[in-house]
Structures are given as C-alpha cells and as structure tokens.
Design a protein around this motif. Structure first.
Motif, mmCIF file in Angstrom:
data_model
loop_
_atom_site.group_PDB
_atom_site.id
_atom_site.type_symbol
_atom_site.label_atom_id
_atom_site.label_comp_id
_atom_site.label_asym_id
_atom_site.label_seq_id
_atom_site.Cartn_x
_atom_site.Cartn_y
_atom_site.Cartn_z
ATOM 1 N N PRO A 1 62.455 -31.277 -8.439
ATOM 2 C CA PRO A 1 61.484 -31.489 -7.360
ATOM 3 C C PRO A 1 61.408 -30.280 -6.437
ATOM 4 O O PRO A 1 62.441 -29.644 -6.176
ATOM 5 N N ILE A 2 60.191 -29.987 -5.966
ATOM 6 C CA ILE A 2 59.990 -28.841 -5.084
ATOM 7 C C ILE A 2 59.336 -29.334 -3.796
ATOM 8 O O ILE A 2 58.242 -29.909 -3.831
ATOM 9 N N VAL A 3 60.029 -29.124 -2.681
ATOM 10 C CA VAL A 3 59.478 -29.506 -1.379
ATOM 11 C C VAL A 3 58.506 -28.413 -0.965
ATOM 12 O O VAL A 3 58.907 -27.264 -0.752
ATOM 13 N N LEU A 4 57.227 -28.773 -0.918
ATOM 14 C CA LEU A 4 56.214 -27.761 -0.617
ATOM 15 C C LEU A 4 55.277 -28.308 0.449
ATOM 16 O O LEU A 4 54.404 -29.114 0.168
ATOM 17 N N THR A 5 55.560 -27.904 1.675
ATOM 18 C CA THR A 5 54.727 -28.349 2.787
ATOM 19 C C THR A 5 53.939 -27.145 3.286
ATOM 20 O O THR A 5 54.238 -26.012 2.919
ATOM 21 N N SER A 6 52.979 -27.418 4.132
ATOM 22 C CA SER A 6 52.190 -26.347 4.699
ATOM 23 C C SER A 6 53.003 -25.716 5.838
ATOM 24 O O SER A 6 53.816 -26.393 6.474
ATOM 25 N N ARG A 7 52.805 -24.393 6.059
ATOM 26 C CA ARG A 7 53.601 -23.748 7.113
ATOM 27 C C ARG A 7 53.335 -24.366 8.484
ATOM 28 O O ARG A 7 54.173 -24.347 9.361
ATOM 29 N N SER A 8 52.136 -24.960 8.632
ATOM 30 C CA SER A 8 51.832 -25.555 9.945
ATOM 31 C C SER A 8 52.377 -26.978 10.081
ATOM 32 O O SER A 8 52.271 -27.585 11.146
ATOM 33 N N ASP A 9 52.973 -27.532 9.007
ATOM 34 C CA ASP A 9 53.508 -28.892 9.111
ATOM 35 C C ASP A 9 54.696 -28.942 10.071
ATOM 36 O O ASP A 9 55.445 -27.966 10.216
ATOM 37 N N SER A 10 54.872 -30.109 10.677
ATOM 38 C CA SER A 10 55.935 -30.276 11.673
ATOM 39 C C SER A 10 57.306 -30.348 10.998
ATOM 40 O O SER A 10 57.417 -30.554 9.782
ATOM 41 N N GLU A 11 58.339 -30.257 11.835
ATOM 42 C CA GLU A 11 59.708 -30.416 11.325
ATOM 43 C C GLU A 11 59.873 -31.814 10.715
ATOM 44 O O GLU A 11 60.516 -31.984 9.685
ATOM 45 N N GLN A 12 59.253 -32.805 11.354
ATOM 46 C CA GLN A 12 59.348 -34.185 10.844
ATOM 47 C C GLN A 12 58.741 -34.277 9.438
ATOM 48 O O GLN A 12 59.298 -34.923 8.541
ATOM 49 N N ALA A 13 57.596 -33.613 9.237
ATOM 50 C CA ALA A 13 56.941 -33.648 7.915
ATOM 51 C C ALA A 13 57.844 -32.992 6.870
ATOM 52 O O ALA A 13 57.940 -33.468 5.728
ATOM 53 N N LYS A 14 58.508 -31.933 7.254
ATOM 54 C CA LYS A 14 59.393 -31.244 6.307
ATOM 55 C C LYS A 14 60.613 -32.131 6.008
ATOM 56 O O LYS A 14 61.061 -32.221 4.865
ATOM 57 N N TYR A 15 61.123 -32.798 7.033
ATOM 58 C CA TYR A 15 62.259 -33.709 6.835
ATOM 59 C C TYR A 15 61.868 -34.854 5.891
ATOM 60 O O TYR A 15 62.568 -35.160 4.925
ATOM 61 N N ASP A 16 60.702 -35.469 6.150
ATOM 62 C CA ASP A 16 60.250 -36.580 5.290
ATOM 63 C C ASP A 16 60.015 -36.092 3.860
ATOM 64 O O ASP A 16 60.243 -36.839 2.898
ATOM 65 N N SER A 17 59.567 -34.844 3.724
ATOM 66 C CA SER A 17 59.332 -34.293 2.381
ATOM 67 C C SER A 17 60.652 -34.113 1.632
ATOM 68 O O SER A 17 60.707 -34.305 0.411
ATOM 69 N N ILE A 18 61.697 -33.747 2.355
ATOM 70 C CA ILE A 18 63.028 -33.631 1.722
ATOM 71 C C ILE A 18 63.472 -35.012 1.223
ATOM 72 O O ILE A 18 63.963 -35.158 0.098
ATOM 73 N N LEU A 19 63.254 -36.033 2.050
ATOM 74 C CA LEU A 19 63.635 -37.388 1.624
ATOM 75 C C LEU A 19 62.843 -37.805 0.393
ATOM 76 O O LEU A 19 63.362 -38.422 -0.537
#
Ligand code: COD
Length: 300
Positions: free
Chosen positions: A275-293
């Motif tokens: 799996p690859i966590v790929l969020t947009s650079r403008s996404d929030s820390e929360q979005a990145k955390y949820d993406s890791i989960l």
C-alpha cells in the motif's frame, strides 16, 4: 460492514500488527506530524528518508523524541525516493508514504521496471471521504494516478477498488459510474463505458459489487434526485464508490469536497506490491493520519 465515519478506521487497525512505514522525502511538517501520531498510537513503526537535519528539526518542534527511530539521510529528492521504493521492493517494510515530493515523481519511481513496486496489474488511486451530508463514507476513484482511463483501465480500477473495499469488510459495495447524464449518449464516452461496465457486472464479468451507470452525480448520491428523474437503481442514493470519467473530474471533486464541504479524506494507491499513502500536499495532517490508517487497514 460499511464504514460510517473516518474514526471507524481506528477501530479496524488498533491492536493489529505494527507495520513498518517508509516516509519518502520525510522533511515535511504535516507528513511527519501524521506519521508520529500513528507511531505513538502503536499502528506503525516509521523509517524516515530525507534531509536528516530537517527531519530532526521538525520532530523536535512537534515535541517528539525520535532517538529510537530510523533516519536515513538523503537530501536529494530523487535519491530519497529511489531508496524508499527500493526498501519496499526489497520487502524491508510494509507501507510507502509520499512526503515532500511531487506525485508524479513518486509514481514514476513506483512504476520503475527494475526496482519499482509493479505487480503486473494496473495501479490506481482511491480516496475515501466523510461528508457531513452523506450517510456513510464514500469512495472516489481515480483522482490522482490514471489520467484518462480507457474501458480496460476502468475495469482494473473498479476491480482494485472493489477488492480493497471487500478487504475492509464491504460484502457487495455499490459502484456508481459517473457521467454528465444518466442516459447513454453516443457522443459521451463516459456514458458508453458506464453502460458496458454495468452490463459486465450483470453478466458477472466484474464480481463482488453492484455497478450501475451512467449516473449523474446527483442520482448517485441522492435517492430523491434519482426518483425525481424516474431512475430505478439499486445504487442511486446509496453509493459506496464513485468511478470518475477521468482525473480532472476526479481531482476537482476531491478538492471541492475538501474545500467547500469540509470533508475528511483518506487516500492511497492500490494494486502495487505494498500500500502507498498518497495524499495531496495541501491535505491536512489529519487527512495524512487517516490515510496511514487506511493503508494499514488494507493489509490486515
Ligand atoms: N499502473 C501500472 N502501470 C502503469 C500505470 C498504472 N496506473 N501507468 C503507467 N504505467 C506503466 C506503463 O504501462 C508503462 O510501462 C510505464 O508505466 C510508463 O507509462 P507512461 O509513459 O504512460 O507513464 P509515465 O511514466 O509518463 O507517467 C505515469 C504517471 C503515473 C506518473 C502519470 O500517469 C501521471 O503523471 N499521473 C498523474 C499524476 C499526477 O500528477 N497526479 C496529480 C493529482 S494530485
């Protein structure tokens, strides 16, 4: 099972094996904040690859003691990305995450024929949204990787997303194939693809989901709107996954949901070796955390 809220993800991954996550080009505040929170919650063990002074500085600003964590110093972006991807292709870790690097740079490395993370099937992106006005999480694909998917690509994108949702516990996810209208129009390719995908699903060429389309966005997410137009559909108003016609429509919807509807989002790449966590650079820390989960939940 159907996920109603982003916080349901935490329940899925808590108490499960701790996964090793490589953060590629790690000197990025939001990414480090999210990764360190997931580490503190016992969900992942991170490896940071990037500028070590930058990484240490941000972690200390964030108030974390990272003396026991692995940092690989590589200030050059391309080299940091290659080292990160190689670590995953060598099976020394379980999850890859994009840090301070452009999406296409990371994806090109992931697709590298020699040391990348290809599996032989199409890789695709999925984003899950929690929107206040919808009764459950809704998936959107592909908003970040496949630019103008043809029918064959769309079949692969649906299959990637459905098997991912099945792994999360969805038994028969409902897939709406979006167009600008809900009737087949021979001048609108998206409606032709939608009709073919629906028929392939009816004939069990695409399994483990219910596909309907073409559906316009309003019919896909609102039963009332579908009924108003006289559309009979098992999917209308209860969609789990929206299949986008192309990356532009998908990306604009993604950003509209986040910026106008204050939606929560988690997103990742499917179909690679890991799996690859790929969020947009403008996404929030929360979005990145949820993406890791989300990435951790995808490999339970
Ligand atoms: N899955 C598997 N293999 C693929 C895929 C895929 N989705 N895409 C391309 N490949 C393979 C091709 O078969 C080929 O062998 C090789 O990779 C190169 O293919 P190209 O030349 O079509 O692709 P690239 O390397 O020029 O670009 C691939 C990207 C994924 C980088 C490109 O499609 C892209 O830029 N996508 C959009 C990324 C983006 O900017 N997103 C921003 C939104 S946030």
């Amino acid at each position: 099972m159907v996920l109603r809220n982003m916080s349901d993800l935490k329940g899925i991954v808590t108490g499960k094996p701790v996964r090793k996550l490589v953060l590629a080009v790690a000197h990025d505040q939001h990414s480090l904040g999210a990764v360190l929170r997931a580490w503190r919650d016992g969900i992942i063990e991170p490896v940071f690859i990037g500028d070590s002074d930058g990484i240490r500085g941000i972690c200390s600003e964030l108030g974390y003691d990272i003396s026991e964590l692995s940092i690989i110093h590589e200030p050059e972006i391309d080299k940091a990305v290659e080292k990160s991807v190689r670590m995953l292709s060598g099976r020394q870790a379980d999850i890859l995450m994009k840090g301070k690097v452009g999406t296409s740079t990371l994806l090109k490395a992931v697709l590298n024929k020699e040391w990348g993370l290809r599996t032989g099937s199409l890789l695709s992106h999925i984003a899950l949204f929690e929107v206040g006005t919808y009764h459950k999480l809704i998936g959107v694909t592909d908003v970040a990787m496949n630019i103008a998917p043809n029918l064959k690509d769309k079949i692969a994108i649906v299959n990637n997303s459905v098997s991912f949702l099945n792994r999360l516990g969805y038994i028969m996810p409902k897939v709406a194939v979006l167009g600008a209208v809900e009737m087949v129009n021979e001048n609108m390719e998206a409606t032709l693809h939608a009709a073919l995908l629906s028929k392939m699903n009816q004939r069990e060429q695409i399994r483990n989901c219910i596909i309907d389309g073409p559906l316009a966005f309003d019919n896909a997410v609102s039963l009332e709107s579908a009924q108003h137009k006289g559309i009979k559909s098992e999917v209308a108003g209860d969609t789990d996954l929206l299949l986008m016609p192309d990356i532009e429509v998908g990306n604009v919807l993604y950003k509209s949901l986040v910026f106008f509807a204050q939606a929560k989002v988690a997103s990742m790449i499917l179909g690679a070796k890991v799996p690859i966590v790929l969020t947009s650079r403008s996404d929030s820390e929360q979005a990145k955390y949820d993406s890791i989960l989300l990435a951790a939940a995808s490999i339970l």
